[in-house]
Design a protein around this motif. Sequence first.
Motif, mmCIF file in Angstrom:
data_model
loop_
_atom_site.group_PDB
_atom_site.id
_atom_site.type_symbol
_atom_site.label_atom_id
_atom_site.label_comp_id
_atom_site.label_asym_id
_atom_site.label_seq_id
_atom_site.Cartn_x
_atom_site.Cartn_y
_atom_site.Cartn_z
ATOM 1 N N GLU A 229 0.808 -1.218 0.000
ATOM 2 C CA GLU A 229 0.000 0.000 0.000
ATOM 3 C C GLU A 229 0.845 1.274 0.000
ATOM 4 O O GLU A 229 0.313 2.376 0.046
ATOM 5 C CB GLU A 229 -0.923 0.002 1.219
ATOM 6 C CG GLU A 229 -1.929 -1.116 1.202
ATOM 7 C CD GLU A 229 -2.765 -1.187 2.468
ATOM 8 O OE1 GLU A 229 -2.674 -0.265 3.313
ATOM 9 O OE2 GLU A 229 -3.509 -2.167 2.617
ATOM 10 N N MET A 230 2.168 1.131 -0.056
ATOM 11 C CA MET A 230 3.061 2.288 0.013
ATOM 12 C C MET A 230 3.550 2.682 -1.366
ATOM 13 O O MET A 230 3.611 1.860 -2.275
ATOM 14 C CB MET A 230 4.278 1.957 0.878
ATOM 15 C CG MET A 230 3.977 1.717 2.312
ATOM 16 S SD MET A 230 5.546 1.375 3.151
ATOM 17 C CE MET A 230 4.951 1.073 4.785
ATOM 18 N N ASN A 231 3.956 3.950 -1.479
ATOM 19 C CA ASN A 231 4.588 4.386 -2.721
ATOM 20 C C ASN A 231 6.103 4.201 -2.602
ATOM 21 O O ASN A 231 6.610 3.797 -1.553
ATOM 22 C CB ASN A 231 4.203 5.834 -3.062
ATOM 23 C CG ASN A 231 4.734 6.848 -2.069
ATOM 24 O OD1 ASN A 231 5.801 6.690 -1.472
ATOM 25 N ND2 ASN A 231 3.971 7.921 -1.879
ATOM 26 N N PHE A 232 6.803 4.509 -3.663
ATOM 27 C CA PHE A 232 8.254 4.301 -3.752
ATOM 28 C C PHE A 232 8.983 4.953 -2.578
ATOM 29 O O PHE A 232 9.784 4.324 -1.891
ATOM 30 C CB PHE A 232 8.741 4.881 -5.085
ATOM 31 C CG PHE A 232 10.131 4.499 -5.462
ATOM 32 C CD1 PHE A 232 10.366 3.480 -6.369
ATOM 33 C CD2 PHE A 232 11.228 5.181 -4.933
ATOM 34 C CE1 PHE A 232 11.660 3.129 -6.750
ATOM 35 C CE2 PHE A 232 12.519 4.840 -5.304
ATOM 36 C CZ PHE A 232 12.734 3.815 -6.211
ATOM 37 N N ASP A 233 8.698 6.231 -2.330
ATOM 38 C CA ASP A 233 9.399 6.973 -1.285
ATOM 39 C C ASP A 233 9.065 6.456 0.115
ATOM 40 O O ASP A 233 9.937 6.427 0.991
ATOM 41 C CB ASP A 233 9.092 8.467 -1.379
ATOM 42 C CG ASP A 233 9.714 9.100 -2.611
ATOM 43 O OD1 ASP A 233 10.765 8.609 -3.077
ATOM 44 O OD2 ASP A 233 9.148 10.090 -3.122
ATOM 45 N N CYS B 84 11.080 3.222 0.647
ATOM 46 C CA CYS B 84 12.488 3.535 0.917
ATOM 47 C C CYS B 84 12.652 4.116 2.312
ATOM 48 O O CYS B 84 13.566 3.721 3.052
ATOM 49 C CB CYS B 84 13.027 4.518 -0.127
ATOM 50 S SG CYS B 84 13.220 3.795 -1.760
ATOM 51 N N GLY B 85 11.768 5.017 2.688
ATOM 52 C CA GLY B 85 11.841 5.624 4.014
ATOM 53 C C GLY B 85 11.746 4.602 5.125
ATOM 54 O O GLY B 85 12.502 4.650 6.106
ATOM 55 N N ARG B 86 10.841 3.661 4.965
ATOM 56 C CA ARG B 86 10.669 2.634 6.007
ATOM 57 C C ARG B 86 11.879 1.714 6.090
ATOM 58 O O ARG B 86 12.360 1.400 7.172
ATOM 59 C CB ARG B 86 9.413 1.820 5.744
ATOM 60 C CG ARG B 86 9.147 0.801 6.820
ATOM 61 C CD ARG B 86 7.727 0.349 6.785
ATOM 62 N NE ARG B 86 7.516 -0.803 7.636
ATOM 63 C CZ ARG B 86 6.498 -1.611 7.505
ATOM 64 N NH1 ARG B 86 5.588 -1.400 6.591
ATOM 65 N NH2 ARG B 86 6.361 -2.634 8.305
ATOM 66 N N VAL B 87 12.387 1.274 4.954
ATOM 67 C CA VAL B 87 13.549 0.383 4.939
ATOM 68 C C VAL B 87 14.771 1.096 5.509
ATOM 69 O O VAL B 87 15.497 0.525 6.336
ATOM 70 C CB VAL B 87 13.810 -0.169 3.515
ATOM 71 C CG1 VAL B 87 15.149 -0.883 3.436
ATOM 72 C CG2 VAL B 87 12.674 -1.103 3.106
ATOM 73 N N PHE B 88 14.981 2.336 5.117
ATOM 74 C CA PHE B 88 16.130 3.076 5.650
ATOM 75 C C PHE B 88 15.963 3.371 7.136
ATOM 76 O O PHE B 88 16.950 3.398 7.874
ATOM 77 C CB PHE B 88 16.392 4.351 4.854
ATOM 78 C CG PHE B 88 16.950 4.066 3.489
ATOM 79 C CD1 PHE B 88 18.151 3.379 3.342
ATOM 80 C CD2 PHE B 88 16.279 4.461 2.345
ATOM 81 C CE1 PHE B 88 18.669 3.095 2.097
ATOM 82 C CE2 PHE B 88 16.788 4.173 1.094
ATOM 83 C CZ PHE B 88 17.982 3.500 0.962
ATOM 84 N N ASN B 89 14.742 3.560 7.580
ATOM 85 C CA ASN B 89 14.501 3.755 9.013
ATOM 86 C C ASN B 89 14.954 2.531 9.794
ATOM 87 O O ASN B 89 15.623 2.656 10.827
ATOM 88 C CB ASN B 89 13.016 4.047 9.265
ATOM 89 C CG ASN B 89 12.713 4.222 10.727
ATOM 90 O OD1 ASN B 89 12.650 3.242 11.477
ATOM 91 N ND2 ASN B 89 12.509 5.452 11.143
#
Length: 152
Positions: A91-95, A98-103
């Motif tokens: 349900e997430m967009n690209f950004d 990425c934000g969640r994985v980098f978090n």
Amino acid sequence: MKVQTISDLIDWTRMMHHQLAESLADGSTQHEQEMTKLLLAYLADHETALERIIEGFEQQADSKALKTWVYDYLGREPVDIHRSCDAPFAEMNFDEICGRVFNVHNQVIDLYRDLLARADILEAQELLKELLATEEHETMRLAQQTNRMRDM
């Protein structure tokens, strides 16, 4: 899992990367946007590879370092992979992905830095430095690859 020693921490980190890989792979099969599917599949593969790398640390590390207690330094589960967002990857967009994985990666890096600063035993310091360097390197590599994908 209760983390009490560096061995437990390595095992927990390996399992965290495994769980993240499974969530990403699941999202890649369900997402509607093709580019985001490719991103999720790439990230899932990367997390699986990182899981294997982390597993290697436990097999090759000094036994004294592996038995070093970290229990006193951790008051909770080391990293919360859902802290930044509870929505599924599909349900997430690209950004957002990425934000969640980098978090998650940044939480692991911060944890290793904190433990390294507190480590008293030379063998434990060396192992934590290697783990930290691996997480930092892989996070930088992920950033480069995701930026390339974003530019496509």
